[in-house]
Design an enzyme around this catalytic site. Structure first.
Site, mmCIF file in Angstrom:
data_model
loop_
_atom_site.group_PDB
_atom_site.id
_atom_site.type_symbol
_atom_site.label_atom_id
_atom_site.label_comp_id
_atom_site.label_asym_id
_atom_site.label_seq_id
_atom_site.Cartn_x
_atom_site.Cartn_y
_atom_site.Cartn_z
ATOM 1 N N ARG A 185 9.421 9.940 14.591
ATOM 2 C CA ARG A 185 9.850 9.925 15.991
ATOM 3 C C ARG A 185 10.184 8.439 16.478
ATOM 4 O O ARG A 185 9.546 7.554 16.301
ATOM 5 C CB ARG A 185 8.561 10.101 16.910
ATOM 6 C CG ARG A 185 8.770 10.107 18.274
ATOM 7 C CD ARG A 185 7.497 10.258 18.961
ATOM 8 N NE ARG A 185 7.166 9.999 20.310
ATOM 9 C CZ ARG A 185 6.605 9.126 20.932
ATOM 10 N NH1 ARG A 185 5.710 8.236 20.069
ATOM 11 N NH2 ARG A 185 6.558 8.954 22.207
ATOM 12 N N ARG A 203 6.768 3.947 37.907
ATOM 13 C CA ARG A 203 5.840 3.048 37.799
ATOM 14 C C ARG A 203 5.870 2.043 38.949
ATOM 15 O O ARG A 203 6.875 2.173 39.617
ATOM 16 C CB ARG A 203 6.557 2.011 36.480
ATOM 17 C CG ARG A 203 6.497 2.835 35.103
ATOM 18 C CD ARG A 203 7.276 1.929 34.035
ATOM 19 N NE ARG A 203 7.544 2.622 32.829
ATOM 20 C CZ ARG A 203 6.769 2.588 31.708
ATOM 21 N NH1 ARG A 203 5.632 2.163 31.987
ATOM 22 N NH2 ARG A 203 7.088 3.335 30.670
ATOM 23 N N LYS A 234 8.337 18.416 26.309
ATOM 24 C CA LYS A 234 7.178 17.653 26.349
ATOM 25 C C LYS A 234 6.356 18.236 27.494
ATOM 26 O O LYS A 234 6.973 17.913 28.846
ATOM 27 C CB LYS A 234 7.309 16.120 26.429
ATOM 28 C CG LYS A 234 7.976 15.681 25.228
ATOM 29 C CD LYS A 234 8.100 14.175 25.329
ATOM 30 C CE LYS A 234 6.962 13.321 25.447
ATOM 31 N NZ LYS A 234 7.244 11.952 25.416
ATOM 32 N N THR A 245 -1.059 12.720 21.102
ATOM 33 C CA THR A 245 -1.640 11.711 21.907
ATOM 34 C C THR A 245 -2.943 11.612 21.116
ATOM 35 O O THR A 245 -3.949 12.519 21.448
ATOM 36 C CB THR A 245 -1.589 12.245 23.484
ATOM 37 O OG1 THR A 245 -0.422 12.608 23.778
ATOM 38 C CG2 THR A 245 -1.974 11.016 24.003
#
Length: 498
Positions: A53, A94, A243, A303
């Site tokens: 990845r 963010r 995802k 994760t």
């Protein structure tokens, strides 16, 4: 194995060869500073990496191009076609930057998120996502820095969001923001993502992971862009991976539409856990994997799977259980992030993960008889594929070999548990790489476009050379006549190895 026949292009290091021959679950490793040295990457592939990845949240396009080329070079050297995934950043929402790089928020303090703020301080900070004030209302809870800081919205005035700190903690430059329960309107593909998608396909990646899709429409748009770029650069189909990490995406209809518009899904447990809460994730993981299997799509569980091995040479028992449970849920692949990208023990982590997968797979239940109850098949190639599974199971065969052009036959086989390894023999490198994510499928390069009898002899010789079968073993073989036509699988043959 290192003296592989010219007709059989797959080889594996001796230390890990038997383990990886037995392992059905695939391993995906993220590339980074800890794993981009040729000698480390070589050992990682030999230890069991099936897909690498490239995280487009970090680094430049030039960085990723160099890593892509390195993977292709080392894969050719090792003799194993490793898939390459480009993981697009997506709309990571963010905070901005602080004058002193970071602050410490305390419970009960007031804090302002301000779209006009350039450098933050103890009382306020800027936002890179200017639409956030339009997406929140009083009472909403915002989770910052992976949920370590929690703010409750008290009011919104223009571009300012006035909040109360419910859970204090450190907050530094560019930390992410999630809204508990989801509901943020940011699009799945930003301008950066669209540019990165084009660059990734120009490189020749095999998979595109799309971050934060809300529904099938987001994935359909990504597919449209991917197909256009593939046509522009004259490359084959790139597989898309959704995802699943938004609260909206786990609603039944949204999830089904996402699966329908994707080649596979990733159970992205990090951001998903922040939006829906940690306790909800294990059941959601099982549900997502089940729905994807039913739709003949692959799944990746990701994760913090081996998080402690960033700094330790062995995993915790909880991590062992986490990986094993993902395997038992039926996931096609398990994924490493920082463990392989920045950790101290990338090769040891892969070896440990491979061992866990093999042990967990021993407990897999084979339920082919019940799986096929009340099922009808309209395609000849699908009927042959599932017939091969049934035959191999009841004959106690040693291997299943599928001569395949597109990869469809072994994909259908891989959707059912069976303690018989499936070997996908194909003359197309792109098909080998595409099959690198599917459970219990070992893709092998083999030129079978010759006459039928010669091709069958080469299949048998290749499997013997790999150590997959020996004299007296039984192999169930699927093929098409005439050979080499996509979707043409129409023959099932039982071979007794001579």
């Amino acid at each position: 194995l290192h003296d592989a026949l010219p007709i059989c292009l797959c080889s594996i290091s001796r230390k890990s060869e038997r383990l990886n021959m037995l392992r059905a679950t695939k391993i995906i490793a993220t590339l980074g500073p800890a794993s981009e040295k040729p000698e480390v990457l070589r050992d990682m592939i030999r230890a069991g990496v099936d897909v690498v990845r490239m995280n487009f949240s970090h680094g430049t396009v030039a960085d990723h191009k160099a890593r892509h080329d390195l993977v292709r070079s080392i894969s050719a050297e090792v003799g194993k076609e490793v898939g390459i995934m480009a993981d697009l950043q997506g709309p990571k929402i963010r905070v901005g930057k602080f004058a002193d790089s970071k602050i410490l928020l305390k419970e009960g303090e007031k804090f302002i998120l301000d779209v006009a703020c350039e450098l933050g301080n103890q009382g306020r900070v800027g936002l890179d996502y200017k639409e956030l004030p339009n997406d929140v209302k009083p009472g909403d809870r915002l989770l910052l820095n992976d949920g370590l800081v929690v703010l409750r919205v008290e009011s919104v005035k223009g571009g300012e969001i006035f909040t109360l700190v419910e859970q204090g903690g450190p907050l530094s430059n560019n930390k992410g923001i999630n809204r508990a329960g989801g509901g943020l309107t940011a699009p799945a593909l930003t301008e950066k993502d669209i540019a990165d998608l084009d660059a990734a396909i120009a490189m020749g990646v095999d998979f595109l992971a799309i971050s934060f899709p809300k529904d099938g429409a987001d994935m359909a748009y990504a597919r449209k862009l991917a197909d256009a770029a593939s046509a522009k650069y004259g490359v084959g189909k790139v597989r898309t991976i959704a995802k699943v990490e938004r609260a909206e995406a786990i609603e039944t209809e949204a999830l089904k539409s996402i699966i329908a518009e994707s080649d596979g899904i990733m159970v992205a447990r990090g951001d998903l856990a922040i939006e829906v809460g940690n306790p909800a994730v294990p059941a959601l993981q099982k549900r997502m994997i089940k729905l994807a299997l039913e739709a003949d799509k692959f799944t990746i569980t990701a994760t913090q799977m081996m998080e402690s091995m960033i700094n330790a040479p062995v995993p915790t028992r909880a991590e062992v259980s986490d990986v094993a449970n993902a395997v038992l849920d039926g996931t096609d692949a398990v994924m490493l992030s920082a463990e392989s990208a920045a950790g101290m023990y990338p090769v040891q982590t892969i070896k440990a993960m491979a061992e866990i997968c093999v042990e967990a797979e021993k407990s897999d239940r084979v339920q082919l008889d019940t799986d096929f109850l009340d099922q009808t098949f309209t395609r000849i190639d699908q009927t042959i594929a599932l017939g091969a599974l049934f035959t191999a199971h009841h004959l106690n065969a040693n291997a299943i070999a599928a001569l395949t052009d597109s990869g469809s036959t072994p994909i259908w086989m891989s959707r059912h548990n069976i303690h018989v390894p499936i070997f996908a023999l194909t003359s197309k490198i792109s098909t080998q790489r595409a099959l690198s994510t599917y459970r219990n499928v070992t893709p092998i390069g083999l030129d079978y476009t010759k006459d039928r009898d010669t091709a069958l002899q080469e299949v048998e010789a290749c499997l013997k050379k790999l150590g997959a079968v020996k004299k007296g073993d039984t192999v169930v073989l699927t093929s098409g006549e005439p050979m080499g036509e996509p979707g043409g699988t129409n023959t099932l043959k039982i071979i007794h190895v001579k």
